[in-house]
Structure formats: C-alpha cells, structure tokens
Design an enzyme around this catalytic site. Sequence first.
Site, PDB file in Angstrom:
ATOM      1  N   SER A   1       0.873  -1.014  -0.129  1.00  0.00           N
ATOM      2  CA  SER A   1       0.008   0.063   0.124  1.00  0.00           C
ATOM      3  C   SER A   1       0.768   1.360  -0.034  1.00  0.00           C
ATOM      4  CB  SER A   1      -1.074  -0.089   1.260  1.00  0.00           C
ATOM      5  OG  SER A   1      -1.850   1.020   0.871  1.00  0.00           O
TER       6      SER A   1
ATOM      7  N   ASP B   1      -5.429  -3.606  -3.410  1.00  0.00           N
ATOM      8  CA  ASP B   1      -4.402  -3.446  -2.411  1.00  0.00           C
ATOM      9  C   ASP B   1      -3.565  -4.703  -1.891  1.00  0.00           C
ATOM     10  OD1 ASP B   1      -3.063  -2.291  -0.233  1.00  0.00           O
ATOM     11  OD2 ASP B   1      -4.911  -1.890   0.740  1.00  0.00           O
TER      12      ASP B   1
END
EC number: 3.1.1.-
Length: 387
Positions: free
Chosen positions: A77, A216
């Site tokens: 991330s 993600d």
Amino acid sequence: MATTKSVLVLIFMILATTSSTFATLGEMVTVLSIDGGGIKGIIPGIILEFLEGQLQKMDNNADARLADYFDVIGGTSTGGLLTAMITTPNENNRPFAAAKDIVPFYFQHGPHIFNSSTGQFFGPKYDGKYLMQVLQEKLGETRVHQALTEVAISSFDIKTNKPVIFTKSNLAKSPELDAKMSDICYSTAAAPTYFPPHYFATNTSNGDKYEFNLVDGAVATVADPALLSVSVATRRAEEDPAFASIRSLNYKQLLLLSLGTGTNSEFDKTHTAQETAKWGALQWMLVIQQMTEAASSYMTDYYLSTVFQDLHSQNNYLRVQENALTGTTTKADDASEANMELLVQVGENLLKKPVSKDNPETYEEALKRFAKLLSDRKKFRANKASY
C-alpha cells in the site's frame, strides 16, 4: 619479555575478534519493510528521513541513499509507494527521491489523491485518477528490473484469487512480473472501497499477453509486509552469487528494520462482548478489516521478536511503531493540512519514545545504532570488493 608477549597476544585476540565481527557483519542481509496506511505513510517518512540523515553523517556523504544500504526493501500500500520512491532510479541512476522528499510528497499530493471523491455510495470513495497521474509523472516507464536494490511489493489479483509479489528476483522465472512501477504502486494502494482495482497487461517470455486485475497489497499481506520481505531476502541469499557464503540463511544473519504507520490505542476499548453480541453483518463489516489488520500486524511482530530473541539476536530486529494514535490521525485518508501536521508530530515524537517497556532505549538511539551497523557493513563490503 613475558609482558611484551602477553600484550602481543592480547592485541592479536582483539584484532581477531574485530575481524570476525566485521566478517559476520559483512555477510548479513539487510531488510527494510514499510507498512501500509494511506496518508499515515508520513510517519515512516519521518523515520526514514532521520535514518538516511544519520547514514549521510556517518559516511560523510550527502548523496547517500537508503537503497545503498538495504539488500531488500519491501512495502505494501503506501509502503509500496515509499519503496518505489527510494529505489526507482533517476537519469543519473540514483534514487529519484531522497528520504527527505517523502513528507513533502504527501503534503503536495495527498490532498488531491484523497479529494477526488466519486460521490457514489455503491462504489469506491475515490476515483484514483490523480493518484495514477502522479505515479506516471514520477515513475515514468521505469520497470521492476531497474530498481536500484531488490524490492518486494505486494498486491492481490482478484481474477486469479492469488497474491502477486513484484520482485527483481522473480523475473527470470516470471518475466511477466516486470511491470511498470507506476502500475505496481497504484495496484498495491488500490484498497477496496477506497480506490478502483487496477487492470494492466504485460508480456510473457513467449510474447503472450498477461493480464493483471489487482487490488491493495494489504489483502495479500494484511498491511505488514515484514515476513514477505524476509522471505524475499532468504530467497536472494540462496540464489544470488553475491551471497554464496550465506546460502543457508538464518535470522542471525538478518538485519531487519520494520516501520509501521501507527495503530489506534483506543480501538481495543471501543467495543465489548456485550455490545457486539447482537451485531449483524453490517456492523461487523465496518470494523472487521481494522481488527484483522491490527491482529495480523501484532502477530507478525510477535513472531519476529520471538524468533530473534530465541537466537539471541534481538538487536538485529527493530520494529518502529506508534501504538497510541487518536482522533483524525487514525484515518488513512484524512489529508487535511491540519491532520498531516499532526502526523508529522507523531513521527517526530515517536523518535523520542522508548522502544518498549522493557527497553528504555529510544527509537532515535536504536536507529542510530542501526545506522552504524548499516554503515559498517557497507564499508566492509566495499573494502572486500576492492581486493
């Protein structure tokens, strides 16, 4: 005569011990891991700026960069974005961003990344267009193989239902993973409900089209990529000719720095068994991800701490984490100037805090010690290579 002989023996013992220490240090594999957390990436940004500054002072080199000292840098991330920033080369084949550039990057671009709301209740909160735009501007056409050190950036393919790990060491077997760093960074940051998933395609060794449908990296590694980064380091030690002397890598030969983006100390106090006894799917859905990520991060740290301690190598592992976030600083997408200033304060104050209740050493002191190990190891390898 006896006295002279004793002195010579003592000197020999000291030199032998020093030589052994430096040899061991030179054989160590160094790993940097950076958690996910959106705008809270400002916190590890402060830590990285301090560490790089210490390395520059120790080596008397204003151009020293973190990529010069770490064999593996991994992130997920926002941690994946930081990984790319400090490992992607510029036109001079040096990292395009110094650690001191990280926090200004968030201040300049954060409000735009987290401001393009789609306004849709049944869709992602942000459209991701500005994020993709700035990644393409900063990272250009650079691909994984060009990274200045080994990287480990995670994502999750929602079509194959499997994690995807982008590393340089995987490219020989899986050339389709040599994607653009801009595509990789968007993918690892494309948190469900926040940003749309990312589609892109590369080519296999046969020239066939290979498609990715990614979200993600926290879905794959649950925000803390430390174990992933260690596994990549282990593989490198086994396969890279430069590490032939340490093929059977163990944690005694690892120097691991793991940076968190902060956790909410009040979260554990928010709910009780009595309160949640009658919760349904909607109520749990709102908190289960935060619970899962917090638990996974804790267990990763617990596992690594236990292993290093059992090997009497606890000084080889440092987890830098703020466990007392409150208010707006707990939010991954609050990019208001006021909140970002608070996050800067969190990072700066964290440096002055003790590592743990049992270890009065401050994070600042621990990072200085870590910097000394990194500096000495780099010098040892440079001297060894010159012979």
